[in-house]
Design an enzyme around this catalytic site. Structure first.
Site, mmCIF file in Angstrom:
data_model
loop_
_atom_site.group_PDB
_atom_site.id
_atom_site.type_symbol
_atom_site.label_atom_id
_atom_site.label_comp_id
_atom_site.label_asym_id
_atom_site.label_seq_id
_atom_site.Cartn_x
_atom_site.Cartn_y
_atom_site.Cartn_z
ATOM 1 N N ILE A 57 0.845 -1.200 0.000
ATOM 2 C CA ILE A 57 0.000 0.000 0.000
ATOM 3 C C ILE A 57 0.882 1.251 0.000
ATOM 4 C CG2 ILE A 57 -1.783 1.279 1.267
ATOM 5 C CD1 ILE A 57 -2.785 -1.507 2.287
ATOM 6 N N ARG A 77 -3.338 1.325 11.461
ATOM 7 C CA ARG A 77 -4.095 0.794 12.590
ATOM 8 C C ARG A 77 -4.084 1.824 13.700
ATOM 9 N NH1 ARG A 77 -6.116 -2.378 9.938
ATOM 10 N NH2 ARG A 77 -6.214 -4.638 10.063
ATOM 11 N N HIS A 86 -12.917 3.730 9.387
ATOM 12 C CA HIS A 86 -12.167 2.549 8.924
ATOM 13 C C HIS A 86 -12.754 1.993 7.618
ATOM 14 C CE1 HIS A 86 -9.440 -0.940 10.468
ATOM 15 N NE2 HIS A 86 -9.433 -0.874 9.149
ATOM 16 N N ILE A 87 -12.729 2.842 6.589
ATOM 17 C CA ILE A 87 -13.342 2.455 5.310
ATOM 18 C C ILE A 87 -12.362 2.509 4.138
ATOM 19 C CG2 ILE A 87 -15.727 3.059 5.897
ATOM 20 C CD1 ILE A 87 -15.198 5.758 4.322
ATOM 21 N N GLU A 132 -11.110 1.806 18.456
ATOM 22 C CA GLU A 132 -12.263 1.998 17.574
ATOM 23 C C GLU A 132 -13.297 0.892 17.779
ATOM 24 O OE1 GLU A 132 -9.906 1.889 13.868
ATOM 25 O OE2 GLU A 132 -10.975 0.070 13.324
HETATM 26 C C1 8YV Z 1 -10.624 -4.261 6.765
HETATM 27 C C2 8YV Z 1 -8.248 -3.426 7.031
HETATM 28 O O1 8YV Z 1 -11.789 -3.813 6.182
HETATM 29 O O2 8YV Z 1 -7.511 -5.066 5.513
HETATM 30 C C3 8YV Z 1 -7.306 -4.476 6.570
HETATM 31 O O3 8YV Z 1 -6.305 -4.713 7.281
HETATM 32 O O4 8YV Z 1 -7.953 -2.693 7.919
HETATM 33 C C4 8YV Z 1 -9.560 -3.275 6.361
HETATM 34 O O5 8YV Z 1 -9.386 -3.390 4.978
HETATM 35 C C5 8YV Z 1 -10.881 -4.365 8.249
HETATM 36 O O6 8YV Z 1 -9.732 -4.724 8.933
HETATM 37 C C6 8YV Z 1 -11.968 -5.397 8.529
HETATM 38 O O7 8YV Z 1 -11.480 -6.688 8.474
#
Ligand code: 8YV
Length: 332
Positions: free
Chosen positions: A157, A239, A286-287, A268
């Site tokens: 990412i 996170r 968290h989207i 959260e």
């Molecule tokens: C998730 C995320 O939607 O992939 C990850 O690590 O933080 C998000 O894409 C979230 O963790 C729910 O599982």
């Protein structure tokens, strides 16, 4: 034997049907977040589960469910798994890398831009009826193009964000990570490794994409924030817990940095009340991975992993994205 599995949270029904073709499936159509005890109870008699970041799989859950063989996270991050405890008990863990990289990078970039250009603050201002005239400095923010993009953590990412900054916005990209990228990968995204002190000092826009672990807890706290430019922004799509949210709220209130964009929070879905009171922070629930196509791809990959882990489908015995593949090797 027909296996039983738990899909711990509500999910795309047509993709859940792919599991039903092979397994007895318990779902959670109300989409409640289970307490640890309830999760343990729901896992009784199940060989596998699809989880999200909200379900913690630790030694207590595993010891209450010795029949469990695989836990498949619908997330790339897996700090909700005690992987060592799973490996010790022969439980396979999987996650969903790659399929969410571009969508998450898009969102990280959007959040950074929103913080820099005061997007949500501007909308609140307008909706509150406060827009009565043009002024030379009305809601003036920080430029993104041509500035220094500082990336903390340089995995998939991070690289996708670097690419956007370098190719799309003419940014200078610096990064800090435990390991250096190979020279050709650095060149491809125009990125240069720097130490953490330099990263914070030179950042116009700091974007945080490191996984959460004991080592990354409060990697950014009061001292780090104090070393940044007063015009800098901070964006966290990694996170909660990587940033000390109380220290960040204090730094934002005192304008020690200009603005922040946060998609993840300590504790959260509770958000630190001091953050909620500030104008110069963009807050989202968290989207970052939440496009329909990507959420389908994530759940679909979790399904592929679970099918394969329990010996079904075209990848039987070869889950596409294992976290602890040594469990598979030991089972052979
Ligand atoms: C998730 C995320 O939607 O992939 C990850 O690590 O933080 C998000 O894409 C979230 O963790 C729910 O599982």
């Amino acid at each position: 034997m027909r296996h039983s599995v738990l899909v711990a949270r509500a999910a795309f029904p047509d993709l859940v049907d792919r599991l039903r073709a092979h397994f007895d499936v318990e779902t959670n159509d109300d989409d409640r977040v289970f307490t640890p005890d309830e999760l343990s109870r729901r896992l009784q008699g199940k060989q596998g589960a699809i989880t999200t970041g909200s379900e913690r799989i630790d030694a207590a859950v595993l010891d209450a469910n010795p029949q469990l063989r695989a836990v498949c996270n619908m997330a790339v991050g897996y700090n909700n798994f005690d992987v060592a405890a799973c490996t010790a008990r022969g439980v396979l863990c999987t996650n969903t890398p790659d399929v969410l990289t571009e969508t998450t990078a898009d969102f990280g970039f959007a959040l950074m831009m929103a913080a820099a250009r005061r997007l949500t603050e501007s909308e609140h201002f307008l909706r509150a009826g406060r827009w009565t005239k043009w002024s030379y400095d009305l809601l003036a923010g920080q430029d993104v193009h041509g500035s220094t993009l500082a990336i903390l953590g340089m995995g998939r990412i991070g690289k996708a964000i670097a690419r956007r900054g370098h190719h799309g916005f003419g940014m200078q990209v610096i990064y800090h990570n435990r390991s250096h990228l190979p020279a050709e990968e650095e060149a491809a995204v125009g990125a240069r490794w720097v130490d953490k002190t330099t990263l914070l000092r030179d950042a116009d826009h700091l974007v945080i994409v490191v996984p959460y672990s004991a080592e990354s807890h409060h990697l950014i706290g009061a001292a780090e924030l104090a070393s940044m430019k007063p015009t800098a922004t901070l964006t966290n799509i990694a996170r909660g817990g990587v940033v000390d949210d109380a220290a960040l709220a204090e730094a934002l209130a005192a304008r020690r940095i200009a603005a922040a964009g946060l998609d993840v929070f300590e504790g959260e879905p509770t958000v630190h009340p001091d953050l909620l009171a500030l104008d110069n922070v963009v807050l989202t629930p968290h989207i970052a991975s939440a496009s329909i196509a990507t959420r389908r791809a994530m759940f679909g990959l979790a399904v592929d992993n679970l099918l394969a882990a329990l010996g079904c489908g075209p990848n039987a015995g070869r889950p596409p994205t294992p976290i602890n593949p040594e469990v598979l090797a030991a089972a052979r």
